[in-house]
Write an enzyme that holds these catalytic residues in place. Structure first.
Site, PDB file in Angstrom:
ATOM      1  N   ASP A   1      -3.236   9.149 -11.103  1.00 38.01           N
ATOM      2  CA  ASP A   1      -3.175   8.110 -12.133  1.00 38.01           C
ATOM      3  C   ASP A   1      -1.766   7.956 -12.688  1.00 38.01           C
ATOM      4  O   ASP A   1      -1.282   6.840 -12.888  1.00 38.01           O
ATOM      5  CB  ASP A   1      -4.147   8.416 -13.272  1.00 38.01           C
ATOM      6  CG  ASP A   1      -5.598   8.214 -12.875  1.00 38.01           C
ATOM      7  OD1 ASP A   1      -5.865   7.522 -11.875  1.00 38.01           O
ATOM      8  OD2 ASP A   1      -6.474   8.759 -13.577  1.00 38.01           O
TER       9      ASP A   1
ATOM     10  N   ASN B   1      -3.228  12.554  -3.737  1.00 43.55           N
ATOM     11  CA  ASN B   1      -4.422  12.718  -4.558  1.00 43.55           C
ATOM     12  C   ASN B   1      -5.107  14.048  -4.246  1.00 43.55           C
ATOM     13  O   ASN B   1      -5.487  14.785  -5.149  1.00 43.55           O
ATOM     14  CB  ASN B   1      -5.373  11.545  -4.328  1.00 43.55           C
ATOM     15  CG  ASN B   1      -6.521  11.528  -5.297  1.00 43.55           C
ATOM     16  OD1 ASN B   1      -6.380  11.890  -6.459  1.00 43.55           O
ATOM     17  ND2 ASN B   1      -7.672  11.096  -4.830  1.00 43.55           N
TER      18      ASN B   1
ATOM     19  N   ASP C   1       0.859  -1.174   0.000  1.00 41.75           N
ATOM     20  CA  ASP C   1       0.000   0.000   0.000  1.00 41.75           C
ATOM     21  C   ASP C   1       0.899   1.230   0.000  1.00 41.75           C
ATOM     22  O   ASP C   1       1.844   1.304   0.791  1.00 41.75           O
ATOM     23  CB  ASP C   1      -0.885  -0.008   1.255  1.00 41.75           C
ATOM     24  CG  ASP C   1      -1.893   1.123   1.271  1.00 41.75           C
ATOM     25  OD1 ASP C   1      -2.870   1.052   0.509  1.00 41.75           O
ATOM     26  OD2 ASP C   1      -1.695   2.074   2.040  1.00 41.75           O
TER      27      ASP C   1
ATOM     28  N   GLU D   1      -4.783   2.337  -3.947  1.00 39.62           N
ATOM     29  CA  GLU D   1      -3.332   2.372  -4.076  1.00 39.62           C
ATOM     30  C   GLU D   1      -2.687   1.107  -3.518  1.00 39.62           C
ATOM     31  O   GLU D   1      -1.534   1.099  -3.134  1.00 39.62           O
ATOM     32  CB  GLU D   1      -2.764   3.621  -3.391  1.00 39.62           C
ATOM     33  CG  GLU D   1      -2.904   3.653  -1.890  1.00 39.62           C
ATOM     34  CD  GLU D   1      -4.279   4.057  -1.372  1.00 39.62           C
ATOM     35  OE1 GLU D   1      -4.438   4.075  -0.147  1.00 39.62           O
ATOM     36  OE2 GLU D   1      -5.188   4.331  -2.162  1.00 39.62           O
TER      37      GLU D   1
END
Length: 121
Positions: A20, A11, A3, A46
């Site tokens: 992305d 983000n 992770d 993620e």
């Protein structure tokens, strides 16, 4: 299982397009530290899974440590990252749910212990 640490902050601060781009660049970088027989898959958000067939637990741990070094060694898509890895091996009677569950438990233990590390269950 891995992770990306604090990815929501990336983000939120840089937007979905950057998110992305970072995920795509990260997947390319991770793939480069795997063998042909290993499989990398995005698990959600993620999180990624790495399946390393015919690999003992200590070998899986070394693989995760190598991948961690790849993630943290230099910026990914111009973004500094760290990641937490949860590693486990197949046990008699395992199904996908129990195997992934142990990896997930190790991952969250690693996050609780400070992130940016490999924990083995």
């Amino acid at each position: 299982m891995l992770d990306v640490d604090h990815f929501k902050a990336i983000n939120d601060a840089q937007g979905h397009l950057k998110w992305d781009a970072v995920l795509k660049a990260l997947s390319v970088r991770l793939q480069q530290c795997l063998r042909e027989t290993d499989v990398l898959a995005r698990w959600g958000g993620e999180e990624f899974l790495i399946v390393a067939p015919e690999t003992e637990l200590d070998g899986a741990q070394r693989l995760a440590e190598r991948c961690l070094g790849t993630v943290t060694g230099s910026p990914v898509a111009d973004t500094a990252l760290s990641a937490t890895f949860g590693v486990t091996g197949v046990k008699a009677g395992d199904d996908v749910e129990s195997l992934v569950g142990r990896a997930d438990t190790a991952l969250y233990e690693g996050k609780s212990a400070g992130r940016n590390r490999v924990l083995v269950h």
